[in-house]
Write a protein that holds these residues in place. Structure first.
Motif, PDB file in Angstrom:
ATOM      1  N   ASN A   1       0.646  -1.237  -0.123  1.00 45.79           N
ATOM      2  CA  ASN A   1      -0.007   0.264   0.064  1.00 45.79           C
ATOM      3  C   ASN A   1       0.942   1.409   0.027  1.00 45.79           C
ATOM      4  O   ASN A   1       2.125   1.294   0.604  1.00 45.79           O
ATOM      5  CB  ASN A   1      -0.782  -0.017   1.314  1.00 45.79           C
ATOM      6  CG  ASN A   1      -2.105  -0.854   1.114  1.00 45.79           C
ATOM      7  OD1 ASN A   1      -2.099  -1.603   0.200  1.00 45.79           O
ATOM      8  ND2 ASN A   1      -2.743  -1.313   2.096  1.00 45.79           N
ATOM      9  N   VAL A   2       0.398   2.156  -0.535  1.00 43.48           N
ATOM     10  CA  VAL A   2       1.251   3.642  -0.664  1.00 43.48           C
ATOM     11  C   VAL A   2       0.245   4.720  -0.067  1.00 43.48           C
ATOM     12  O   VAL A   2      -0.771   4.801  -0.427  1.00 43.48           O
ATOM     13  CB  VAL A   2       1.228   3.846  -2.282  1.00 43.48           C
ATOM     14  CG1 VAL A   2       1.925   5.296  -2.400  1.00 43.48           C
ATOM     15  CG2 VAL A   2       2.043   2.856  -2.929  1.00 43.48           C
ATOM     16  N   LEU A   3       0.999   5.238   0.990  1.00 47.72           N
ATOM     17  CA  LEU A   3       0.453   6.647   1.283  1.00 47.72           C
ATOM     18  C   LEU A   3       0.822   7.619   0.150  1.00 47.72           C
ATOM     19  O   LEU A   3       1.852   7.981   0.009  1.00 47.72           O
ATOM     20  CB  LEU A   3       0.923   6.902   2.480  1.00 47.72           C
ATOM     21  CG  LEU A   3       0.455   8.123   3.497  1.00 47.72           C
ATOM     22  CD1 LEU A   3      -0.903   7.646   4.050  1.00 47.72           C
ATOM     23  CD2 LEU A   3       1.154   8.394   4.774  1.00 47.72           C
ATOM     24  N   PRO A   4      -0.230   8.379  -0.340  1.00 47.36           N
ATOM     25  CA  PRO A   4       0.154   9.268  -1.454  1.00 47.36           C
ATOM     26  C   PRO A   4       0.849  10.497  -1.018  1.00 47.36           C
ATOM     27  O   PRO A   4       0.887  10.913   0.102  1.00 47.36           O
ATOM     28  CB  PRO A   4      -1.208   9.611  -2.021  1.00 47.36           C
ATOM     29  CG  PRO A   4      -2.241   8.743  -1.359  1.00 47.36           C
ATOM     30  CD  PRO A   4      -1.734   8.387  -0.082  1.00 47.36           C
ATOM     31  N   ASP A   5       1.305  11.148  -2.101  1.00 41.53           N
ATOM     32  CA  ASP A   5       1.925  12.533  -1.989  1.00 41.53           C
ATOM     33  C   ASP A   5       1.135  13.400  -1.164  1.00 41.53           C
ATOM     34  O   ASP A   5      -0.164  13.351  -1.758  1.00 41.53           O
ATOM     35  CB  ASP A   5       2.301  13.087  -3.383  1.00 41.53           C
ATOM     36  CG  ASP A   5       3.500  12.222  -4.071  1.00 41.53           C
ATOM     37  OD1 ASP A   5       3.816  11.390  -3.497  1.00 41.53           O
ATOM     38  OD2 ASP A   5       3.774  12.678  -5.128  1.00 41.53           O
ATOM     39  N   SER A   6       1.504  14.004  -0.158  1.00 39.48           N
ATOM     40  CA  SER A   6       0.735  15.299   0.245  1.00 39.48           C
ATOM     41  C   SER A   6      -0.470  14.634   1.296  1.00 39.48           C
ATOM     42  O   SER A   6      -1.487  15.415   1.371  1.00 39.48           O
ATOM     43  CB  SER A   6       0.349  16.311  -0.646  1.00 39.48           C
ATOM     44  OG  SER A   6       1.410  16.934  -1.247  1.00 39.48           O
ATOM     45  N   ALA A   7      -0.433  13.414   1.628  1.00 42.45           N
ATOM     46  CA  ALA A   7      -1.618  12.703   2.062  1.00 42.45           C
ATOM     47  C   ALA A   7      -1.988  13.719   3.261  1.00 42.45           C
ATOM     48  O   ALA A   7      -3.479  13.572   3.733  1.00 42.45           O
ATOM     49  CB  ALA A   7      -1.427  11.356   2.593  1.00 42.45           C
ATOM     50  N   TYR A  29       6.067  14.751   0.495  1.00 44.13           N
ATOM     51  CA  TYR A  29       5.599  15.771   1.631  1.00 44.13           C
ATOM     52  C   TYR A  29       4.068  15.385   1.894  1.00 44.13           C
ATOM     53  O   TYR A  29       3.226  15.825   2.447  1.00 44.13           O
ATOM     54  CB  TYR A  29       5.019  16.806   0.466  1.00 44.13           C
ATOM     55  CG  TYR A  29       6.229  17.565  -0.282  1.00 44.13           C
ATOM     56  CD1 TYR A  29       7.207  18.319   0.539  1.00 44.13           C
ATOM     57  CD2 TYR A  29       6.598  17.316  -1.657  1.00 44.13           C
ATOM     58  CE1 TYR A  29       8.142  18.913  -0.098  1.00 44.13           C
ATOM     59  CE2 TYR A  29       7.399  17.861  -2.171  1.00 44.13           C
ATOM     60  CZ  TYR A  29       8.435  18.722  -1.432  1.00 44.13           C
ATOM     61  OH  TYR A  29       9.619  19.190  -2.228  1.00 44.13           O
ATOM     62  N   ALA A  30       4.144  14.020   2.241  1.00 46.31           N
ATOM     63  CA  ALA A  30       3.104  13.285   3.108  1.00 46.31           C
ATOM     64  C   ALA A  30       2.754  13.889   4.410  1.00 46.31           C
ATOM     65  O   ALA A  30       1.484  13.839   4.684  1.00 46.31           O
ATOM     66  CB  ALA A  30       3.177  11.617   3.090  1.00 46.31           C
ATOM     67  N   LEU A  46       7.736  -0.850   5.283  1.00 46.47           N
ATOM     68  CA  LEU A  46       8.013   0.548   4.632  1.00 46.47           C
ATOM     69  C   LEU A  46       9.260   0.156   3.687  1.00 46.47           C
ATOM     70  O   LEU A  46      10.437  -0.412   4.259  1.00 46.47           O
ATOM     71  CB  LEU A  46       8.264   1.701   5.510  1.00 46.47           C
ATOM     72  CG  LEU A  46       8.572   2.808   4.632  1.00 46.47           C
ATOM     73  CD1 LEU A  46       7.348   3.539   3.962  1.00 46.47           C
ATOM     74  CD2 LEU A  46       8.944   4.204   5.699  1.00 46.47           C
ATOM     75  N   THR A  47       9.262   0.326   2.518  1.00 50.14           N
ATOM     76  CA  THR A  47      10.464   0.275   1.679  1.00 50.14           C
ATOM     77  C   THR A  47      11.048   1.416   0.922  1.00 50.14           C
ATOM     78  O   THR A  47      12.233   1.675   0.771  1.00 50.14           O
ATOM     79  CB  THR A  47      10.174  -0.738   0.511  1.00 50.14           C
ATOM     80  OG1 THR A  47       9.319  -0.246  -0.281  1.00 50.14           O
ATOM     81  CG2 THR A  47       9.782  -2.189   1.065  1.00 50.14           C
ATOM     82  N   THR A  48      10.045   2.574   0.871  1.00 48.00           N
ATOM     83  CA  THR A  48      10.369   3.680   0.093  1.00 48.00           C
ATOM     84  C   THR A  48       9.819   4.895   0.583  1.00 48.00           C
ATOM     85  O   THR A  48       8.770   4.987   1.185  1.00 48.00           O
ATOM     86  CB  THR A  48       9.675   3.601  -1.303  1.00 48.00           C
ATOM     87  OG1 THR A  48      10.075   2.190  -1.964  1.00 48.00           O
ATOM     88  CG2 THR A  48      10.182   4.732  -2.202  1.00 48.00           C
ATOM     89  N   LEU A  49      10.534   5.951   0.764  1.00 39.39           N
ATOM     90  CA  LEU A  49       9.947   7.315   1.175  1.00 39.39           C
ATOM     91  C   LEU A  49      10.288   8.352  -0.132  1.00 39.39           C
ATOM     92  O   LEU A  49      11.345   8.182  -0.751  1.00 39.39           O
ATOM     93  CB  LEU A  49      11.108   7.843   2.057  1.00 39.39           C
ATOM     94  CG  LEU A  49      10.632   7.254   3.503  1.00 39.39           C
ATOM     95  CD1 LEU A  49      11.733   7.768   4.694  1.00 39.39           C
ATOM     96  CD2 LEU A  49       9.364   7.549   4.079  1.00 39.39           C
ATOM     97  N   GLY A  50       9.196   8.902  -0.305  1.00 38.15           N
ATOM     98  CA  GLY A  50       9.430  10.129  -1.415  1.00 38.15           C
ATOM     99  C   GLY A  50      10.214  11.253  -0.974  1.00 38.15           C
ATOM    100  O   GLY A  50      10.781  11.337   0.009  1.00 38.15           O
ATOM    101  N   ALA A  55       8.794  17.449   5.726  1.00 33.17           N
ATOM    102  CA  ALA A  55       9.297  18.592   5.624  1.00 33.17           C
ATOM    103  C   ALA A  55       8.257  19.481   6.732  1.00 33.17           C
ATOM    104  O   ALA A  55       6.986  19.444   6.653  1.00 33.17           O
ATOM    105  CB  ALA A  55       8.989  19.251   4.158  1.00 33.17           C
ATOM    106  N   SER A  56       8.996  20.430   7.329  1.00 37.19           N
ATOM    107  CA  SER A  56       8.058  21.537   8.268  1.00 37.19           C
ATOM    108  C   SER A  56       7.318  20.825   9.455  1.00 37.19           C
ATOM    109  O   SER A  56       6.473  21.502   9.878  1.00 37.19           O
ATOM    110  CB  SER A  56       7.432  22.570   7.326  1.00 37.19           C
ATOM    111  OG  SER A  56       7.916  23.255   6.538  1.00 37.19           O
ATOM    112  N   CYS A  57       7.936  19.637   9.689  1.00 38.19           N
ATOM    113  CA  CYS A  57       7.223  18.965  11.075  1.00 38.19           C
ATOM    114  C   CYS A  57       8.351  19.656  12.257  1.00 38.19           C
ATOM    115  O   CYS A  57       9.126  18.961  12.732  1.00 38.19           O
ATOM    116  CB  CYS A  57       7.428  17.637  10.924  1.00 38.19           C
ATOM    117  SG  CYS A  57       6.205  16.805   9.822  1.00 38.19           S
TER     118      CYS A  57
END
Length: 199
Positions: A1-7, A29-30, A46-50, A55-57
């Motif tokens: 499963n993928v957590l989409p960009d900017s989720a 930027y999830a 988890l295998t991949t990070l965009g 950012a800005s956490c």
């Protein structure tokens, strides 16, 4: 499963989140601008990070990774690859940069938006500083590169407005394009004598 960009982009009141064990990828930027997120545990799946998922956490103090993950790990709450030799993401809330002794490369965007840092020492065991590594560290005033650092990739110090000078050790053999772009107060770059690669 993928957590989409900017989720979860801009979920400014989000304080806690538990990621399901099925998540294999987190998009770019999830979790960007989740200002109240202080801790995040990444699942073993988890295998991949965009790009810059955190950012800005600005209140993020540490990461953890579930046991059994084959792609990511942590050292003292700092996110690394599984071999613990590449720094992937540094918690933005920290005011002191401590680079673990196993690290030989600082990954792209690794320190991005670390507003609380005023100085950074890159130790001799680090060989490569990747592109955009310190982007938007706007309060960073001093960077010390120890002998042993070999490469600094493009735009590594992009938009570091408080940085005024940098000394390159003799071990440096290449620097990327636009290293200090938008770092408007940068005034001086010096090089150690005896460097055969840069003049």
């Amino acid at each position: 499963n993928v957590l989409p960009d900017s989720a979860f982009f801009g979920c400014t009141q989000l304080m806690q989140l538990e990621l399901p064990s099925s998540v294999a990828a987190i998009g770019s930027y999830a979790f960007a601008s989740c200002y109240y997120l202080t801790h995040l545990t990444l699942p073993r799946s988890l295998t991949t990070l965009g790009t810059s998922p955190f950012a800005s956490c600005v209140r993020l103090t540490d990461f953890s990774v579930e046991e059994g993950n084959r792609h990511f790990a942590t050292i003292d709450g700092i996110l690394t690859n599984a071999n613990r030799n590449k720094l992937v993401a540094y918690p933005e809330a920290r005011s002191e940069a401590v680079i673990p002794s196993t690290i030989d490369s600082i990954g792209p965007y690794a320190f991005r938006y670390c507003f609380n840092l005023s100085e950074v020492r890159i130790p001799s065991h680090v060989r490569v500083i990747c592109e955009f590594a310190f982007q938007n560290c706007t309060n960073l005033q001093q960077v010390t590169l120890e002998e042993g650092v070999e490469r600094i990739l493009a735009m590594a110090f992009n938009n570091c407005d408080s940085l005024r000078s940098l000394h390159l050790p003799a071990s440096i053999d290449s620097i990327g394009l636009r290293l200090f772009i938008y770092s408007d107060n940068m005034r001086q770059v010096t090089m150690a004598e005896g460097n055969p690669n840069l003049r």
